[in-house]
Design an enzyme around this catalytic site. Structure first.
Site, mmCIF file in Angstrom:
data_model
loop_
_atom_site.group_PDB
_atom_site.id
_atom_site.type_symbol
_atom_site.label_atom_id
_atom_site.label_comp_id
_atom_site.label_asym_id
_atom_site.label_seq_id
_atom_site.Cartn_x
_atom_site.Cartn_y
_atom_site.Cartn_z
ATOM 1 C CB THR A 177 -0.737 -0.073 1.280
ATOM 2 O OG1 THR A 177 -1.702 -1.050 1.460
ATOM 3 C CG2 THR A 177 -1.904 1.394 1.139
ATOM 4 N NE ARG A 216 -8.820 -7.622 1.278
ATOM 5 C CZ ARG A 216 -7.779 -6.965 1.246
ATOM 6 N NH1 ARG A 216 -7.346 -6.059 0.286
ATOM 7 N NH2 ARG A 216 -7.233 -6.861 2.494
#
Length: 327
Positions: free
Chosen positions: A191, A219
């Site tokens: 991330t 998801r």
């Protein structure tokens, strides 16, 4: 260092990042982009800009670079697609915006900011979020823009391990670039994020991700969920997380750190250490956070072997680090 005029912290993901895993040229490449993102965000703050602008501008650098699991370098879903999530939050007003599962927006962090500033909503998802971003004039790209050879190979390995059929390779993708070839597979915890405190004492946080390799069924992780992977309040701190999203969601990691600062009076470093090294670790989750407080404190913590990270502040030189044994 106390009460700087401004401060900014960057992360590019945590995970299995050991010295033995990165070739020297990979190490140099990651450090260079982290430094670039930090310096570009710092330039906004040096010129008297607001924390939100610094966060968005710095994240653009990371989203546009194929090294990181966000924007151009995002991982693939089990269907061979790229689905992007992002969130941004203004600590001065508690205004926030987020997108999940977008597929055409070049810079999801800007889509999140558009949700915050140009809609009555906080979170938009899927094709609706893509449509909204296009209506606001944000740059769109063809799916092939996001193709990175190393990310595709990581998908093939992941699905093979799971005994799942590998989707057909996308048609018409461009040749792999030298920079993209350096991308490292840090596992399921990639991330990017930036937190900043401007000279007015306001804080902001932003996070952007491609999620996890081989994800299915739409998801969504913690990054676009306010309070889980992203949170900012001038009463406590700005926080951006990277890690196993399901655990960050269950613990409300970003908001929990802010609560420890605001309600229990912990220092910022003590708060991030408590949540990451005690609460997250005890639950069995892995990951890390970066944070900055309205008084200029900067902090980071992670329980993985590494986290791509950098920080800089007024009167404080740029620091870039990757491995656990670095300061």
């Amino acid at each position: 260092m106390q009460n700087p005029g401004w401060s900014l912290v960057v992360h590019g993901g945590s995970g299995v990042i050991d010295r033995a895993d990165l070739k020297p040229e990979q190490d140099r490449a990651y450090r260079a982009v982290l430094a670039q993102a930090a310096e570009i965000g710092a330039t906004v703050l040096r010129r008297g800009g607001v924390a939100l602008d610094a966060v968005e501008t710095a994240i653009h650098v990371l989203e546009d670079d194929p090294l990181f699991n966000a924007g151009r370098g995002a991982v693939f879903t089990a269907d061979g697609r790229v689905e992007l999530d992002a969130a941004i939050m203004d600590g001065a007003t508690l205004a926030a915006g987020a997108v999940a599962g977008v597929t055409r927006v070049r810079n999801p962090i800007s889509a999140a900011r558009a949700v915050m500033e140009r809609s009555p909503h906080v979170l938009m998802a899927g094709s609706g979020a893509d449509t909204f971003a296009a209506s606001e004039g944000l740059a769109e790209v063809e799916p092939g823009y996001f193709f990175v050879e190393r990310r595709w190979r990581a998908l093939e390995k992941q699905l093979t391990r799971e005994g799942v059929a590998v989707p057909r390779r996308p048609h018409g993708v461009s040749e792999d670039l030298a920079q993209a070839a350096l991308a490292h597979d840090e596992g399921k915890r990639g991330t990017v994020g930036v937190v900043a405190r401007d000279a007015r004492g306001h804080v902001a946080a932003g996070t952007s991700t491609g999620g996890t390799t081989g994800k299915r069924w739409g998801r969504v992780g913690d990054s676009p969920l306010i309070g889980a992977g992203t949170y900012a309040s001038d009463r406590s701190a700005a926080v951006s997380g990277t890690g196993e999203g399901e655990y960050f969601i269950r613990l409300s990691v970003a908001r929990q750190i802010c609560a420890l600062v605001e309600l229990k009076g912990l220092s910022l470093q003590a708060a991030v250490d408590e949540v990451i090294h005690t609460e997250l670790t005890d639950l069995g989750g892995q990951g890390g956070v970066i944070a900055v407080a309205p008084d200029g404190q900067m902090a980071w913590a992670f329980n993985t072997s590494g986290m791509y990270r950098a920080r800089i502040a007024d009167g404080h030189p740029l620091e870039v680090a990757i491995y656990k044994d670095e300061p």
